[in-house]
Motif scaffolding. Sequence first.
Motif, PDB file in Angstrom:
ATOM      1  N   ARG A   1      32.341  50.108  41.553  1.00 21.70           N
ATOM      2  CA  ARG A   1      33.189  49.958  40.224  1.00 21.70           C
ATOM      3  C   ARG A   1      33.027  51.172  39.526  1.00 21.70           C
ATOM      4  O   ARG A   1      34.178  51.739  39.065  1.00 21.70           O
ATOM      5  CB  ARG A   1      32.960  48.566  39.432  1.00 21.70           C
ATOM      6  CG  ARG A   1      33.441  47.279  40.239  1.00 21.70           C
ATOM      7  CD  ARG A   1      34.619  47.413  40.669  1.00 21.70           C
ATOM      8  NE  ARG A   1      34.921  45.983  41.094  1.00 21.70           N
ATOM      9  CZ  ARG A   1      36.175  45.742  41.746  1.00 21.70           C
ATOM     10  NH1 ARG A   1      36.989  46.507  42.224  1.00 21.70           N
ATOM     11  NH2 ARG A   1      36.422  44.446  42.116  1.00 21.70           N
TER      12      ARG A   1
ATOM     13  N   THR B   1      32.148  41.739  31.011  1.00 15.91           N
ATOM     14  CA  THR B   1      32.026  41.071  32.334  1.00 15.91           C
ATOM     15  C   THR B   1      32.510  39.637  32.156  1.00 15.91           C
ATOM     16  O   THR B   1      33.227  38.898  33.021  1.00 15.91           O
ATOM     17  CB  THR B   1      30.695  40.812  32.973  1.00 15.91           C
ATOM     18  OG1 THR B   1      29.799  40.564  32.208  1.00 15.91           O
ATOM     19  CG2 THR B   1      30.522  42.295  33.723  1.00 15.91           C
TER      20      THR B   1
ATOM     21  N   THR C   1      33.119  36.811  37.866  1.00  8.88           N
ATOM     22  CA  THR C   1      34.313  37.641  37.599  1.00  8.88           C
ATOM     23  C   THR C   1      35.627  37.454  38.262  1.00  8.88           C
ATOM     24  O   THR C   1      36.765  38.186  38.275  1.00  8.88           O
ATOM     25  CB  THR C   1      33.959  39.240  37.504  1.00  8.88           C
ATOM     26  OG1 THR C   1      33.338  39.593  38.774  1.00  8.88           O
ATOM     27  CG2 THR C   1      32.981  39.446  36.467  1.00  8.88           C
TER      28      THR C   1
ATOM     29  N   GLU D   1      32.238  35.712  42.991  1.00  6.84           N
ATOM     30  CA  GLU D   1      31.600  37.120  42.768  1.00  6.84           C
ATOM     31  C   GLU D   1      31.246  37.289  41.210  1.00  6.84           C
ATOM     32  O   GLU D   1      31.772  36.723  40.248  1.00  6.84           O
ATOM     33  CB  GLU D   1      33.147  38.097  42.910  1.00  6.84           C
ATOM     34  CG  GLU D   1      34.016  38.173  41.537  1.00  6.84           C
ATOM     35  CD  GLU D   1      34.946  39.355  41.809  1.00  6.84           C
ATOM     36  OE1 GLU D   1      35.335  39.794  42.985  1.00  6.84           O
ATOM     37  OE2 GLU D   1      35.281  39.731  40.796  1.00  6.84           O
TER      38      GLU D   1
ATOM     39  N   THR E   1      30.510  45.002  42.333  1.00  6.78           N
ATOM     40  CA  THR E   1      30.981  43.556  42.298  1.00  6.78           C
ATOM     41  C   THR E   1      30.283  43.060  43.797  1.00  6.78           C
ATOM     42  O   THR E   1      30.711  43.751  44.779  1.00  6.78           O
ATOM     43  CB  THR E   1      32.456  43.691  42.338  1.00  6.78           C
ATOM     44  OG1 THR E   1      32.947  44.002  41.185  1.00  6.78           O
ATOM     45  CG2 THR E   1      32.847  42.163  42.673  1.00  6.78           C
TER      46      THR E   1
ATOM     47  N   ARG F   1      30.452  40.035  46.196  1.00  2.00           N
ATOM     48  CA  ARG F   1      30.949  38.805  46.574  1.00  2.00           C
ATOM     49  C   ARG F   1      30.428  37.751  47.747  1.00  2.00           C
ATOM     50  O   ARG F   1      29.770  38.171  48.490  1.00  2.00           O
ATOM     51  CB  ARG F   1      32.495  39.283  47.321  1.00  2.00           C
ATOM     52  CG  ARG F   1      33.389  39.797  46.071  1.00  2.00           C
ATOM     53  CD  ARG F   1      34.826  39.990  46.472  1.00  2.00           C
ATOM     54  NE  ARG F   1      35.765  40.264  45.611  1.00  2.00           N
ATOM     55  CZ  ARG F   1      37.010  40.760  45.779  1.00  2.00           C
ATOM     56  NH1 ARG F   1      37.435  40.884  47.029  1.00  2.00           N
ATOM     57  NH2 ARG F   1      37.763  41.210  44.668  1.00  2.00           N
TER      58      ARG F   1
ATOM     59  N   THR G   1      30.229  41.047  38.982  1.00  2.00           N
ATOM     60  CA  THR G   1      30.445  42.303  38.718  1.00  2.00           C
ATOM     61  C   THR G   1      29.103  42.793  37.685  1.00  2.00           C
ATOM     62  O   THR G   1      29.189  42.360  36.527  1.00  2.00           O
ATOM     63  CB  THR G   1      31.462  42.819  37.887  1.00  2.00           C
ATOM     64  OG1 THR G   1      32.683  42.456  38.910  1.00  2.00           O
ATOM     65  CG2 THR G   1      31.735  44.393  37.781  1.00  2.00           C
TER      66      THR G   1
END
Length: 223
Positions: free
Chosen positions: A14, A115, A56, A65, A20, A22, A67
């Motif tokens: 990011r 976040t 997030t 997920e 991030t 997942r 971040t």
Amino acid sequence: MATYRLEIQEIIPRTHNVRTYRFEKPAGFQFVPGQAADVSLLKEGWEKEVRPFTFTCLPSAGYLEFTIKSYTDHNGVTNELFHAQTGDHLEISDAWGAIEYKGEGTFIAGGAGVTPFIAIFRYLKETSQLGNNKLLFSNKTSKDIILKEEFEEMLGDNFVNIITNETVSSPLITGRINKEYLTQHIKDFSQHFYVCGPDAFTESILQALKELGANAEALVFEK
């Protein structure tokens, strides 16, 4: 509180130090936008190092997920996460947290404190409730702004960036979010305020808001 072992399926850069992560969503797992979980990295020597991170993604997503901003200047959990790879595993708890959408207002974030607001704004967009919600986002430099393009697309002029350690030009503002800034830029202190960031940032913003007449019941933050 239940725990879940999750495998990292995707890592999305990011910013220079934010990624991030997942994972597959466990069956029946639920959370409210703004909530977090206790997380540990299942790597030798790190299993007992538990830290809170905020979901997030949308609750309706088929994955989970986080971040996460990594502090690579010291050997901590976020630094280890920065070097994690797909296929590595984390253990997470059930969701918890006090930051929850209560109604239209102004969100004030410092750095990685944004976040908890990511899932909230994504949910408001999904449900056509963005309205006149505003995000004031303080960062040290312009390269630290997390999800800048997504927030711009969602909020337009209601996404305001304040940069503290860099000389920048419009539409970014150089300065700090403090009582003086709030006095100049907030007209209605009866609205909801959502505040999240480093402890000192959050405490100073909450104190300023109270002094300016904000209703204590309308202040939403992690207690």
